[in-house]
Design a protein around this motif. Structure first.
Motif, mmCIF file in Angstrom:
data_model
loop_
_atom_site.group_PDB
_atom_site.id
_atom_site.type_symbol
_atom_site.label_atom_id
_atom_site.label_comp_id
_atom_site.label_asym_id
_atom_site.label_seq_id
_atom_site.Cartn_x
_atom_site.Cartn_y
_atom_site.Cartn_z
ATOM 1 N N ASP A 48 11.336 1.582 -0.744
ATOM 2 C CA ASP A 48 11.770 2.375 -1.899
ATOM 3 C C ASP A 48 12.586 1.541 -2.887
ATOM 4 O O ASP A 48 12.563 1.795 -4.089
ATOM 5 C CB ASP A 48 12.597 3.589 -1.462
ATOM 6 C CG ASP A 48 11.750 4.662 -0.790
ATOM 7 O OD1 ASP A 48 10.505 4.602 -0.885
ATOM 8 O OD2 ASP A 48 12.346 5.558 -0.153
ATOM 9 N N ALA A 49 13.294 0.528 -2.383
ATOM 10 C CA ALA A 49 14.080 -0.346 -3.250
ATOM 11 C C ALA A 49 13.199 -1.390 -3.947
ATOM 12 O O ALA A 49 13.671 -2.135 -4.803
ATOM 13 C CB ALA A 49 15.173 -1.043 -2.438
ATOM 14 N N GLY A 50 11.910 -1.433 -3.590
ATOM 15 C CA GLY A 50 10.985 -2.366 -4.225
ATOM 16 C C GLY A 50 10.963 -3.746 -3.605
ATOM 17 O O GLY A 50 10.417 -4.681 -4.185
ATOM 18 N N TYR A 51 11.522 -3.892 -2.407
ATOM 19 C CA TYR A 51 11.553 -5.190 -1.756
ATOM 20 C C TYR A 51 10.212 -5.470 -1.070
ATOM 21 O O TYR A 51 9.514 -4.554 -0.643
ATOM 22 C CB TYR A 51 12.698 -5.262 -0.746
ATOM 23 C CG TYR A 51 14.062 -5.111 -1.380
ATOM 24 C CD1 TYR A 51 14.335 -5.629 -2.648
ATOM 25 C CD2 TYR A 51 15.077 -4.443 -0.736
ATOM 26 C CE1 TYR A 51 15.574 -5.493 -3.232
ATOM 27 C CE2 TYR A 51 16.332 -4.303 -1.309
ATOM 28 C CZ TYR A 51 16.576 -4.831 -2.558
ATOM 29 O OH TYR A 51 17.806 -4.688 -3.129
ATOM 30 N N PRO A 52 9.846 -6.742 -0.940
ATOM 31 C CA PRO A 52 8.521 -7.088 -0.414
ATOM 32 C C PRO A 52 8.388 -6.864 1.091
ATOM 33 O O PRO A 52 9.357 -6.969 1.834
ATOM 34 C CB PRO A 52 8.403 -8.581 -0.733
ATOM 35 C CG PRO A 52 9.813 -9.078 -0.754
ATOM 36 C CD PRO A 52 10.627 -7.919 -1.307
ATOM 37 N N VAL A 53 7.163 -6.555 1.500
ATOM 38 C CA VAL A 53 6.829 -6.424 2.915
ATOM 39 C C VAL A 53 5.548 -7.174 3.203
ATOM 40 O O VAL A 53 4.776 -7.485 2.300
ATOM 41 C CB VAL A 53 6.661 -4.942 3.347
ATOM 42 C CG1 VAL A 53 7.971 -4.191 3.269
ATOM 43 C CG2 VAL A 53 5.590 -4.248 2.526
ATOM 44 N N ILE A 54 5.354 -7.470 4.454
ATOM 45 C CA ILE A 54 4.129 -8.108 4.940
ATOM 46 C C ILE A 54 3.309 -7.010 5.607
ATOM 47 O O ILE A 54 3.838 -6.202 6.354
ATOM 48 C CB ILE A 54 4.449 -9.217 5.977
ATOM 49 C CG1 ILE A 54 5.420 -10.247 5.416
ATOM 50 C CG2 ILE A 54 3.178 -9.854 6.518
ATOM 51 C CD1 ILE A 54 4.904 -11.037 4.259
ATOM 52 N N SER A 55 2.017 -7.011 5.353
ATOM 53 C CA SER A 55 1.129 -6.031 5.979
ATOM 54 C C SER A 55 0.034 -6.762 6.711
ATOM 55 O O SER A 55 -0.567 -7.689 6.176
ATOM 56 C CB SER A 55 0.529 -5.108 4.920
ATOM 57 O OG SER A 55 -0.389 -4.228 5.521
ATOM 58 N N SER A 56 -0.222 -6.335 7.961
ATOM 59 C CA SER A 56 -1.283 -6.945 8.748
ATOM 60 C C SER A 56 -2.590 -6.182 8.629
ATOM 61 O O SER A 56 -3.595 -6.601 9.151
ATOM 62 C CB SER A 56 -0.865 -7.005 10.225
ATOM 63 O OG SER A 56 0.308 -7.760 10.352
ATOM 64 N N LYS A 57 -2.542 -5.022 7.964
ATOM 65 C CA LYS A 57 -3.756 -4.229 7.808
ATOM 66 C C LYS A 57 -4.641 -4.848 6.740
ATOM 67 O O LYS A 57 -4.170 -5.355 5.741
ATOM 68 C CB LYS A 57 -3.420 -2.793 7.421
ATOM 69 C CG LYS A 57 -2.895 -1.982 8.559
ATOM 70 C CD LYS A 57 -2.811 -0.528 8.168
ATOM 71 C CE LYS A 57 -2.441 0.295 9.374
ATOM 72 N NZ LYS A 57 -2.349 1.698 9.055
ATOM 73 N N LYS A 58 -5.928 -4.749 6.962
ATOM 74 C CA LYS A 58 -6.893 -5.237 5.995
ATOM 75 C C LYS A 58 -7.503 -4.040 5.287
ATOM 76 O O LYS A 58 -7.538 -2.939 5.827
ATOM 77 C CB LYS A 58 -7.981 -6.041 6.713
ATOM 78 C CG LYS A 58 -7.439 -7.264 7.394
ATOM 79 C CD LYS A 58 -8.556 -8.004 8.082
ATOM 80 C CE LYS A 58 -7.999 -9.232 8.733
ATOM 81 N NZ LYS A 58 -8.091 -9.229 10.150
ATOM 82 N N PHE A 59 -7.990 -4.278 4.078
ATOM 83 C CA PHE A 59 -8.648 -3.195 3.355
ATOM 84 C C PHE A 59 -9.840 -2.714 4.155
ATOM 85 O O PHE A 59 -10.586 -3.497 4.718
ATOM 86 C CB PHE A 59 -9.096 -3.670 1.966
ATOM 87 C CG PHE A 59 -7.962 -3.939 1.035
ATOM 88 C CD1 PHE A 59 -7.214 -2.890 0.518
ATOM 89 C CD2 PHE A 59 -7.595 -5.232 0.708
ATOM 90 C CE1 PHE A 59 -6.146 -3.134 -0.334
ATOM 91 C CE2 PHE A 59 -6.537 -5.472 -0.125
ATOM 92 C CZ PHE A 59 -5.811 -4.428 -0.651
ATOM 93 N N GLY A 60 -10.000 -1.412 4.224
ATOM 94 C CA GLY A 60 -11.104 -0.824 4.974
ATOM 95 C C GLY A 60 -10.735 -0.479 6.387
ATOM 96 O O GLY A 60 -11.507 0.140 7.100
ATOM 97 N N ASP A 61 -9.535 -0.889 6.857
ATOM 98 C CA ASP A 61 -9.094 -0.548 8.223
ATOM 99 C C ASP A 61 -8.662 0.886 8.300
ATOM 100 O O ASP A 61 -8.171 1.459 7.415
ATOM 101 C CB ASP A 61 -7.921 -1.452 8.640
ATOM 102 C CG ASP A 61 -8.412 -2.831 9.081
ATOM 103 O OD1 ASP A 61 -9.631 -3.026 9.166
ATOM 104 O OD2 ASP A 61 -7.554 -3.702 9.311
#
Length: 151
Positions: free
Chosen positions: A138-151
């Protein structure tokens, strides 16, 4: 000082004492745990050598996490069926004792439990990130995502 002013002063003092006693304190937390905002957490990450501990489930971690975070779930929740030896109490030796520990979860509840476990095990620099990853995002800070598009 006349009698009426003395009554006003006494009333004011009683009211002030009552407010001090009964007002909720935002920083109250179990002994040894420092509650911090996401802004302070981001500053801590940028300026200090800190161990970032994510105590959510593997699927929550994979959906989004803070860069550099290490996943050690505190409980089996949200449909997770990890063995007890996969949880924080059994893996506590993986948490370094010579660093500040920043603990977070989804919304800030499980991280309090995890922080308490750490403090009870002898850790002293434990920081609980209030609001969890939800507040971080919510504060706009970056995150890492392991999900791929279409998952």
């Amino acid at each position: 000082m006349d009698k009426q002013n003395l009554v006003y002063l006494a009333s004011f003092l009683v009211l002030l004492i009552a407010i001090m006693i009964f007002a909720p304190r935002a920083q109250d937390s179990p002994a040894g745990i420092k509650n911090i905002t996401v802004e302070k957490a981001k500053e801590l990450i940028e300026k200090e050598d800190v161990f970032i501990l994510d105590v959510r489930t593997p699927s929550e971690f994979n959906s989004s996490h803070i860069e550099g975070a290490v996943l050690i779930p505190v409980t089996n929740s949200g449909g997770s069926y990890l063995s007890p030896d996969s949880l924080l109490e059994a893996r506590i030796d993986e948490v370094p004792e010579d660093k500040k520990i920043l603990v977070y979860c989804r919304s800030g509840h499980r991280s309090v439990s995890a922080s308490t476990i750490l403090v009870n095990a002898g850790y002293s620099d434990v920081y609980n990130m209030q609001g969890g990853i939800n507040a971080w995002i919510d504060a706009g800070y970056p995150v890492i995502s392991s999900k791929k598009f279409g998952d």
